[in-house]
Write an enzyme that holds these catalytic residues in place. Structure first.
Site, PDB file in Angstrom:
ATOM      1  CG  ASP A 296      28.529  -3.604 -23.340  1.00 25.24           C
ATOM      2  OD1 ASP A 296      29.227  -3.845 -22.344  1.00 25.24           O
ATOM      3  OD2 ASP A 296      28.540  -2.502 -23.932  1.00 25.24           O
TER       4      ASP A 296
ATOM      5  CD  GLU B  71       0.196  -7.468   2.718  1.00 23.37           C
ATOM      6  OE1 GLU B  71       0.283  -6.362   3.303  1.00 23.37           O
ATOM      7  OE2 GLU B  71      -0.448  -8.417   3.184  1.00 23.37           O
TER       8      GLU B  71
ATOM      9  CD  GLU C 269       0.770   0.114   1.007  1.00 19.25           C
ATOM     10  OE1 GLU C 269       0.039  -0.311   1.907  1.00 19.25           O
ATOM     11  OE2 GLU C 269       1.571   1.058   1.182  1.00 19.25           O
TER      12      GLU C 269
ATOM     13  CD  GLU D  39      -3.201   0.420   1.372  1.00 21.98           C
ATOM     14  OE1 GLU D  39      -3.364   1.395   2.146  1.00 21.98           O
ATOM     15  OE2 GLU D  39      -3.181  -0.756   1.781  1.00 21.98           O
TER      16      GLU D  39
ATOM     17  CD  GLU E 288      -1.835  -3.876   0.038  1.00 26.08           C
ATOM     18  OE1 GLU E 288      -1.999  -4.994   0.566  1.00 26.08           O
ATOM     19  OE2 GLU E 288      -1.650  -2.828   0.697  1.00 26.08           O
TER      20      GLU E 288
ATOM     21  CG  HIS F 130       3.073  -4.002   5.068  1.00 31.56           C
ATOM     22  ND1 HIS F 130       1.732  -3.687   5.181  1.00 31.56           N
ATOM     23  CD2 HIS F 130       3.746  -2.861   5.371  1.00 31.56           C
ATOM     24  CE1 HIS F 130       1.596  -2.418   5.536  1.00 31.56           C
ATOM     25  NE2 HIS F 130       2.801  -1.898   5.643  1.00 31.56           N
TER      26      HIS F 130
ATOM     27  NE  ARG G  98      -2.759  -3.472   9.668  1.00 31.36           N
ATOM     28  CZ  ARG G  98      -3.476  -4.523  10.024  1.00 31.36           C
ATOM     29  NH1 ARG G  98      -3.836  -4.668  11.290  1.00 31.36           N
ATOM     30  NH2 ARG G  98      -3.835  -5.438   9.129  1.00 31.36           N
TER      31      ARG G  98
ATOM     32  CD  GLU H 107       2.239  -7.304   7.925  1.00 31.68           C
ATOM     33  OE1 GLU H 107       1.803  -6.582   7.013  1.00 31.68           O
ATOM     34  OE2 GLU H 107       1.636  -7.494   8.991  1.00 31.68           O
TER      35      GLU H 107
ATOM     36  NE  ARG I 145       2.799  -2.835   9.835  1.00 28.37           N
ATOM     37  CZ  ARG I 145       1.707  -2.810   9.076  1.00 28.37           C
ATOM     38  NH1 ARG I 145       1.251  -3.929   8.529  1.00 28.37           N
ATOM     39  NH2 ARG I 145       1.065  -1.685   8.850  1.00 28.37           N
TER      40      ARG I 145
END
Length: 475
Positions: A56, A135, A137, A217, A225, A274, A344, A363, A365
């Protein structure tokens, strides 16, 4: 797509050899929660992988109305594992959702959208494989309590290693509680959860997932992580869901609770995800070149597409109101829509750990682990492909410390949306790039916008907030 006979044979052999009594069928609802039901192992036959099983669809968020509720799920034999948490030996399978009358893949099945994204990538001739390495967390808490009632609301999380508990009478309080923003990477006893994370890693490996590392972390209170090896888009999505399932159930075995909520603690780092991305063709990496940070022109155009569509993209990669309590200046989460090697504080970073062409990737982020990975990864791919097709220039890289920029220079750096409402409005204005190849459809976009706006944004807007009593009760 019909399953390969050899894959079906392998599943049936696994059932026999393991002595499995039950088959657990897992599938994804529209917002991003795994659902399941189980059948006795003797009910699983070769026909099950062709004909599927009915259920359903009207009771699942974002799926069918009650007058058209019948749907069919078909297990993917390549996803079979022994479920490590169900007491009775059980083989688990991830399923796709189909329309019962046409036998066509259901357009709002998130896994179907991911499969269409891969097919569209291959149809362009640009690449044949998109690799994703998330990645994700998360926090491990000892206790969580919350309530939202018409006459009152509250939440409280707790952790034995939370810095807020340094003065608590624990008979005895042994200390070793990481300070706010100083949880990266203390050894035990300050790191209280290494054994829990090791158990998570063991379960993940037993399920066939390749784990690269695990660690505490930045945040106090049990932030963690575990990094997984990159995989093709569909497999990476499947593995991320299995990862979250393993993390939560392993925490439960230790009488803990794990959450992927982006921002459960005020004033400390939130949980992001990330995502490392690369395109390959004929087993050759396409992002390596002689441009900035060792990138190819194709990779730079891919970045241009991500940055151009980022405000709309975040409606899928950061899909909760809580997501935007993480995306604030002053923390590790990037709010600046720029790219850079190593920096970063930029939304897109080019990792420089290795000079190997095979390791060249970008990457992104901004995303967080509250997203539906099938939708989020597909949307990231579509944004990047739009950048490649239209040769979108990402502009100049931002290799400065953004937090030290003068205000007039910082004002020229575009920012992420401040709220989920802003991101949804951006998506409403900018989604043609998602419709290419019929990967996303108008119905999918409309359903997502309506679901998020009406069930989350407006619901939050209507409710008095506990902190408002601090601010306004005596007005």
């Amino acid at each position: 797509m019909s399953p390969q006979p050899e894959d079906v044979k392998n599943v049936l052999e696994l059932v026999r050899e393991s002595g499995a009594k039950m088959i657990d069928l897992k599938f994804m609802d529209f917002p991003g929660q795994w659902q399941h039901f189980s059948i006795p192992a003797n009910q699983l036959t070769e026909d099950t992988f062709r004909e599927g099983l009915g259920f359903d669809g009207s009771s699942l968020r974002g799926f069918k109305s009650i007058h058209e509720s019948d749907m069919v799920i078909v297990p993917d034999p390549t996803t079979a594992i022994i479920d490590p948490f169900i007491q009775m030996t059980t083989v688990s399978l991830v399923c796709d959702i189909f329309e019962p009358l046409t036998r066509e893949p259901y357009e709002r099945c998130p896994r179907n959208i991911a499969q269409k994204a891969v097919a569209y990538l291959q149809s362009t001739g640009i690449a044949d494989t998109a690799y994703f390495g998330p990645e994700a967390e998360f926090f491990i808490f000892d206790n969580v309590q919350y309530a939202s009632e018409p006459h009152g609301s509250f939440y409280e999380v707790d952790s034995v290693e939370g810095h807020w508990n340094t003065g608590r009478d624990e008979m005895p309080n042994l200390g070793y509680k990481p300070r706010y923003k100083e949880g990266y990477f203390p050894v035990p006893p300050t790191d209280h959860f290494v054994d829990v994370r090791n158990a998570m890693v063991e379960h993940l490996q037993n399920c066939g997932i390749v784990v690269e590392t695990q660690h505490h972390e930045v945040a106090s209170g049990g932030q963690a992580e575990i990094d997984l090896k990159f995989a093709p888009l569909l497999k990476a999505s499947d593995e991320l869901l299995l990862f979250k399932y393993v993390v939560k159930n392993t925490a439960l075995q230790y009488n803990k609770t794990a959450t992927f909520m982006p921002k459960p603690i005020l004033g400390d780092n939130g949980s992001g995800m990330h995502v490392h991305i690369s395109l390959w063709k004929d087993n050759a990496p396409l992002f390596y070149g002689d441009g900035y940070a060792g990138l190819s022109d194709l990779a730079l155009y891919f970045i241009g597409g991500i940055l151009k569509h980022a405000p709309a993209l975040l409606a899928l990669t950061n899909p909760t109101t809580n997501s935007y309590k993480r995306l604030v200046p002053g923390f590790e989460a990037p709010v600046n829509l720029a790219y850079s090697q190593r920096n970063r504080s930029a939304a897109i970073r080019i990792p420089m750990y290795s000079s190997s062409p095979k390791s060249k990737r970008v990457e992104f982020r901004c995303p967080d682990p509250s997203c539906n990975p099938y939708l989020a990864f597909s949307a990231m791919l579509m944004a990047g492909l739009d950048g490649i097709v239209n040769r979108i220039d990402p502009g100049s890289p931002l290799d400065k410390d953004i937090y030290d920029l003068p205000p007039e220079e910082l004002a020229d750096v575009p920012k992420t949306p401040a709220t989920l409402k802003d991101a949804l409005h951006a998506l409403e204005e900018d989604y043609d790039w998602l419709l290419k190849g019929d990967v996303f459809t108008e119905s999918v976009i409309r359903t997502w916008l309506d679901l998020k706006m009406n069930r989350e944004v407006l619901e939050m807007a209507l409710r008095p907030h506990p902190h408002e009593f601090n601010l306004y009760y005596d007005c």
